[in-house]
Design an enzyme around this catalytic site. Sequence first.
Site, PDB file in Angstrom:
ATOM      1  N   GLY A 158     -23.983 -31.343 -20.263  1.00  0.00           N
ATOM      2  CA  GLY A 158     -24.131 -32.358 -19.025  1.00  0.00           C
ATOM      3  C   GLY A 158     -25.571 -32.439 -18.833  1.00  0.00           C
TER       4      GLY A 158
ATOM      5  N   ASP B 290     -17.075 -24.536 -24.328  1.00  0.00           N
ATOM      6  CA  ASP B 290     -17.475 -23.616 -23.134  1.00  0.00           C
ATOM      7  C   ASP B 290     -16.008 -23.408 -22.213  1.00  0.00           C
ATOM      8  OD1 ASP B 290     -17.528 -26.457 -22.385  1.00  0.00           O
ATOM      9  OD2 ASP B 290     -19.509 -26.427 -21.803  1.00  0.00           O
ATOM     10  N   THR B 291     -15.320 -24.511 -22.190  1.00  0.00           N
ATOM     11  CA  THR B 291     -14.001 -24.282 -21.215  1.00  0.00           C
ATOM     12  C   THR B 291     -13.303 -23.425 -21.750  1.00  0.00           C
ATOM     13  OG1 THR B 291     -13.000 -26.290 -22.362  1.00  0.00           O
ATOM     14  CG2 THR B 291     -14.561 -26.695 -20.338  1.00  0.00           C
TER      15      THR B 291
ATOM     16  N   SER C  93     -25.866 -31.530 -24.518  1.00  0.00           N
ATOM     17  CA  SER C  93     -24.661 -30.616 -24.284  1.00  0.00           C
ATOM     18  C   SER C  93     -24.892 -30.159 -22.849  1.00  0.00           C
ATOM     19  CB  SER C  93     -24.834 -29.281 -25.432  1.00  0.00           C
ATOM     20  OG  SER C  93     -25.892 -28.723 -25.064  1.00  0.00           O
TER      21      SER C  93
ATOM     22  N   ARG D 287     -26.296 -21.518 -17.156  1.00  0.00           N
ATOM     23  CA  ARG D 287     -25.050 -20.653 -16.982  1.00  0.00           C
ATOM     24  C   ARG D 287     -25.479 -19.278 -17.744  1.00  0.00           C
ATOM     25  NH1 ARG D 287     -21.397 -24.104 -19.892  1.00  0.00           N
ATOM     26  NH2 ARG D 287     -21.915 -23.627 -21.771  1.00  0.00           N
TER      27      ARG D 287
ATOM     28  N   GLU E  62     -14.343 -36.750 -25.806  1.00  0.00           N
ATOM     29  CA  GLU E  62     -15.490 -36.193 -26.711  1.00  0.00           C
ATOM     30  C   GLU E  62     -14.782 -35.214 -27.644  1.00  0.00           C
ATOM     31  OE1 GLU E  62     -19.364 -36.603 -24.130  1.00  0.00           O
ATOM     32  OE2 GLU E  62     -18.669 -34.580 -24.495  1.00  0.00           O
TER      33      GLU E  62
END
Length: 387
Positions: free
Chosen positions: A151, A276-277, A149, A355, A269
Amino acid sequence: MAKILLLGSGELGKEFVIAAQRLGQTVIAVDSYENAPAMSVAHESEIINMLDGDALDALVAKHQPDYIVPEIEAIRTERFYEYEKQGYTVIPSARAANFTMNRKAIRDLASKELGLKTPKYAYATSAESLRKSVSEIGMPCVVKPLMSSSGKGQSTIKTEADIEKAWSYSQDGSRGDVAEVIVEAFVDFNYEITLLTVTQRNGKTLFCPPIGHRQERGDYQESWQPTAMLEEHLKTARQMADKVTSSLTGAGIWGVEFFIADDGVYFSELSPRPHDTGMVTLANTQNFNEFELHLRAIIGLPIPEITLERIGASAVILASETGANPSYEGLEFLAEATKTDFRIFGKPSTRPFRRMGVVVTYDVLDGDISEVTKKAKELAGKVKIKS
């Protein structure tokens, strides 16, 4: 009120718990480490390795939840089928969780079974087979672990020299015990979107206004809502999202990602949970944010409509070094800014590019989305994290 077993307790889980608390639900937050963000706001917490099937079985038997809600990929999801047989409700469903936690299962479903347009792809289980798959797909191409996840383990191969390095990086970033990777042809897309899709137990499937986003290292950096796109492309994306979520079954919110290119819409995907976006919805861009939508769909409260209330953007606050017990400098800049809000996730440790928080900005419906996004990015850059 319902008892929810939340498997994964990161920042998305934390906002979900807050939404659940507001409607009087009980949540047990689970993760592999102490003081995960959602644990600070849940009723109870548990620390286990969720890839240990026996430990997972024992946890479910101990709490006997009304709903089992996965938030991460690294879970022994095949156990979910047995939980459903025992009468537990898995969100969105055992089938959905099992398929979407593994890129191979969801890509084969989308491409081979449902006939959705996807980038050309192949699989590899070693550096040698990766070399063969790259030869088949062509360069440039993208390599991703089947389970990861944000990236992690993802890279782009542009030359032969990149292949060995890409394989090693994919294994370092893989979650779980699956060594296989997917190799995707590079799509020359104009932009990419997340289409948050809400499936209900006794209501129609709803779609949030499309969210645009920018990525680095395979992880999102900024997102904005709505993103401008042709109506025909939005219609196609909705049809694809409806098709794949209907096949996977269950109730909840799904983050369905698409590439938009000159030759149309490509399915990329899918995540069976808040995305998250979608943290841009914390700017109250919609009548319900994505976490409230997920909670309402899970417990069966009807959602008659999703409406766009204002434009908004989000930008991540990233750590730059490895450390523990982080402190934050520059939050006053965020607090002084108008039409701005922020979240500090409360993670107990840092590492480069982790993050740690998010800034959200907003404006009226006819405002300038590019300016709102620029503002969020600039404000996020003013925060410095010290460990």
